[in-house]
Design a protein around this motif. Sequence first.
Motif, PDB file in Angstrom:
ATOM      1  N   LEU A  86       0.825  -1.209   0.000  1.00 47.74           N
ATOM      2  CA  LEU A  86       0.000   0.000   0.000  1.00 47.74           C
ATOM      3  C   LEU A  86       0.860   1.260   0.000  1.00 47.74           C
ATOM      4  N   GLN A  87       1.927   1.224   0.759  1.00 49.93           N
ATOM      5  CA  GLN A  87       2.825   2.390   0.801  1.00 49.93           C
ATOM      6  C   GLN A  87       3.440   2.648  -0.574  1.00 49.93           C
ATOM      7  N   ALA A  88       3.836   1.573  -1.276  1.00 53.74           N
ATOM      8  CA  ALA A  88       4.402   1.723  -2.611  1.00 53.74           C
ATOM      9  C   ALA A  88       3.365   2.276  -3.585  1.00 53.74           C
ATOM     10  N   LEU A  89       2.118   1.783  -3.477  1.00 56.31           N
ATOM     11  CA  LEU A  89       1.054   2.272  -4.355  1.00 56.31           C
ATOM     12  C   LEU A  89       0.739   3.741  -4.084  1.00 56.31           C
ATOM     13  N   SER A  90       0.750   4.104  -2.804  1.00 61.85           N
ATOM     14  CA  SER A  90       0.369   5.472  -2.430  1.00 61.85           C
ATOM     15  C   SER A  90       1.382   6.510  -2.918  1.00 61.85           C
ATOM     16  N   GLN A  91       2.576   6.067  -3.289  1.00 64.80           N
ATOM     17  CA  GLN A  91       3.564   6.993  -3.859  1.00 64.80           C
ATOM     18  C   GLN A  91       3.147   7.464  -5.248  1.00 64.80           C
ATOM     19  N   GLN A  92       2.246   6.719  -5.883  1.00 64.93           N
ATOM     20  CA  GLN A  92       1.843   7.036  -7.253  1.00 64.93           C
ATOM     21  C   GLN A  92       0.360   7.394  -7.379  1.00 64.93           C
ATOM     22  N   TYR A  93      -0.455   6.850  -6.492  1.00 61.79           N
ATOM     23  CA  TYR A  93      -1.899   6.992  -6.675  1.00 61.79           C
ATOM     24  C   TYR A  93      -2.594   7.469  -5.408  1.00 61.79           C
ATOM     25  N   GLU A  94      -3.773   8.068  -5.604  1.00 59.94           N
ATOM     26  CA  GLU A  94      -4.715   8.279  -4.497  1.00 59.94           C
ATOM     27  C   GLU A  94      -5.623   7.053  -4.469  1.00 59.94           C
ATOM     28  N   ILE A  95      -5.494   6.255  -3.432  1.00 62.85           N
ATOM     29  CA  ILE A  95      -6.153   4.939  -3.394  1.00 62.85           C
ATOM     30  C   ILE A  95      -7.548   5.070  -2.780  1.00 62.85           C
ATOM     31  N   HIS A  96      -8.541   4.564  -3.505  1.00 61.57           N
ATOM     32  CA  HIS A  96      -9.918   4.551  -3.015  1.00 61.57           C
ATOM     33  C   HIS A  96     -10.359   3.160  -2.555  1.00 61.57           C
ATOM     34  N   LEU A  97      -9.740   2.123  -3.097  1.00 56.92           N
ATOM     35  CA  LEU A  97     -10.130   0.750  -2.728  1.00 56.92           C
ATOM     36  C   LEU A  97      -8.911  -0.143  -2.883  1.00 56.92           C
ATOM     37  N   PHE A  98      -8.799  -1.107  -1.958  1.00 51.30           N
ATOM     38  CA  PHE A  98      -7.691  -2.061  -2.014  1.00 51.30           C
ATOM     39  C   PHE A  98      -8.175  -3.366  -1.396  1.00 51.30           C
ATOM     40  N   ASN A  99      -8.213  -4.443  -2.167  1.00 50.81           N
ATOM     41  CA  ASN A  99      -8.583  -5.738  -1.597  1.00 50.81           C
ATOM     42  C   ASN A  99      -7.913  -6.872  -2.361  1.00 50.81           C
ATOM     43  N   GLU A 100      -7.667  -7.957  -1.647  1.00 49.88           N
ATOM     44  CA  GLU A 100      -7.029  -9.118  -2.250  1.00 49.88           C
ATOM     45  C   GLU A 100      -8.067  -9.955  -2.993  1.00 49.88           C
ATOM     46  N   ILE A 101      -7.677 -10.484  -4.137  1.00 52.73           N
ATOM     47  CA  ILE A 101      -8.557 -11.346  -4.929  1.00 52.73           C
ATOM     48  C   ILE A 101      -8.177 -12.796  -4.661  1.00 52.73           C
ATOM     49  N   LEU A 102      -9.087 -13.532  -4.023  1.00 55.45           N
ATOM     50  CA  LEU A 102      -8.846 -14.958  -3.809  1.00 55.45           C
ATOM     51  C   LEU A 102      -9.269 -15.730  -5.052  1.00 55.45           C
ATOM     52  N   PRO A 103      -8.620 -16.839  -5.345  1.00 61.35           N
ATOM     53  CA  PRO A 103      -9.036 -17.628  -6.502  1.00 61.35           C
ATOM     54  C   PRO A 103     -10.444 -18.183  -6.289  1.00 61.35           C
ATOM     55  N   SER A 104     -11.190 -18.331  -7.372  1.00 62.98           N
ATOM     56  CA  SER A 104     -12.514 -18.934  -7.286  1.00 62.98           C
ATOM     57  C   SER A 104     -12.371 -20.427  -7.013  1.00 62.98           C
ATOM     58  N   MET A 105     -13.456 -21.065  -6.555  1.00 64.88           N
ATOM     59  CA  MET A 105     -13.414 -22.505  -6.352  1.00 64.88           C
ATOM     60  C   MET A 105     -13.226 -23.234  -7.672  1.00 64.88           C
ATOM     61  N   HIS A 106     -13.684 -22.629  -8.771  1.00 63.98           N
ATOM     62  CA  HIS A 106     -13.417 -23.224 -10.085  1.00 63.98           C
ATOM     63  C   HIS A 106     -11.910 -23.290 -10.338  1.00 63.98           C
ATOM     64  N   ASP A 107     -11.200 -22.191 -10.061  1.00 59.87           N
ATOM     65  CA  ASP A 107      -9.749 -22.166 -10.253  1.00 59.87           C
ATOM     66  C   ASP A 107      -9.057 -23.166  -9.333  1.00 59.87           C
ATOM     67  N   VAL A 108      -9.501 -23.224  -8.080  1.00 61.27           N
ATOM     68  CA  VAL A 108      -8.926 -24.173  -7.124  1.00 61.27           C
ATOM     69  C   VAL A 108      -9.124 -25.602  -7.617  1.00 61.27           C
ATOM     70  N   PHE A 109     -10.350 -25.902  -8.069  1.00 60.28           N
ATOM     71  CA  PHE A 109     -10.684 -27.238  -8.566  1.00 60.28           C
ATOM     72  C   PHE A 109      -9.743 -27.630  -9.704  1.00 60.28           C
ATOM     73  N   VAL A 110      -9.612 -26.748 -10.693  1.00 56.13           N
ATOM     74  CA  VAL A 110      -8.791 -27.053 -11.869  1.00 56.13           C
ATOM     75  C   VAL A 110      -7.333 -27.247 -11.485  1.00 56.13           C
ATOM     76  N   ARG A 111      -6.803 -26.340 -10.668  1.00 55.34           N
ATOM     77  CA  ARG A 111      -5.398 -26.434 -10.301  1.00 55.34           C
ATOM     78  C   ARG A 111      -5.097 -27.671  -9.455  1.00 55.34           C
ATOM     79  N   ALA A 112      -6.016 -27.990  -8.526  1.00 52.77           N
ATOM     80  CA  ALA A 112      -5.792 -29.151  -7.657  1.00 52.77           C
ATOM     81  C   ALA A 112      -5.868 -30.454  -8.448  1.00 52.77           C
TER      82      ALA A 112
END
Length: 304
Positions: free
Chosen positions: A271-297
Amino acid sequence: MYFIEVENVVKQYAHHLALDHVSAGVSGGKIFGLLGPNGAGKTTLIRIINRITAPDSGIIRFDGRPMQPSDIFRIGYLPEERGLYKKMKTGEQAIYFARLKGLGRSDARERLTFWFDKFDLMPWWNKRLEELSKGMQQKVQFIITVVHQPDLLIFDEPFSGFDPINTNLLKDEMLALKNAGCTLIFSTHNMVSVEEICDEIALIDRSKVILTGNVRDVRERFKENIFRVCVAGDCIRMPHEAYTVLSERKTDRHTELIIRKNSAGSNSALLQALSQQYEIHLFNEILPSMHDVFVRAVQGNVRI
């Protein structure tokens, strides 16, 4: 203590090993997703829990003790292959199946009337099943599965043949049954439904359990340090060693970035690195979908 538990279950059919020392536990009052590709062994395991067939070895525990023949009356089973009689009147066969599960005729009629009214099926009570649409037949099968108020419900591909509206209706009923204290085992290929209603899962592939756990915990195990960031204005797109921009989408006022964190550093540092370049309004991690988990597993077929 699990409500239903299988331990080291083995089942061999001629030259095919259907289940290879499978172990899994289903917590009481939860919805448990039983996942896997076709031919993995899911239906064989379901049939063993239902006492339709017996394991070659291994133990099935029900409510904390070895499973007994009488426990079948505490189970409701909706098979993938529907088993109603096409020429028989709908209400008549619903009463017939309810009585097979131990209900008296009067009690069966009262409970079935409640469910038929709830699913708008009462006008079809005296119609032959073949006169009902496929979706209505599916509703009748669901009602027959739950009418004796079992402690354990097992649904094998329950949404097959349902339109989106009736699929949501069935999901709501499954959640209501869970909230009423039922334990549900839910076998499906629909990974979106798994994310929506399942608490825990087990993934079977090639006769073995290769992945098990709480749905969110499982998705966490497969995460790839990918984040969604919404920033004010246009994207500056200055390179930074802390992250890589994977994609961007602009609106009149914002830019949405999908980024990958490049190091094992903390999210605060990112976040600190991003804030050097942008005004941040939202920040969240994207977890893989269960479809992606199923395929990879399944593609990796590695125990995790």
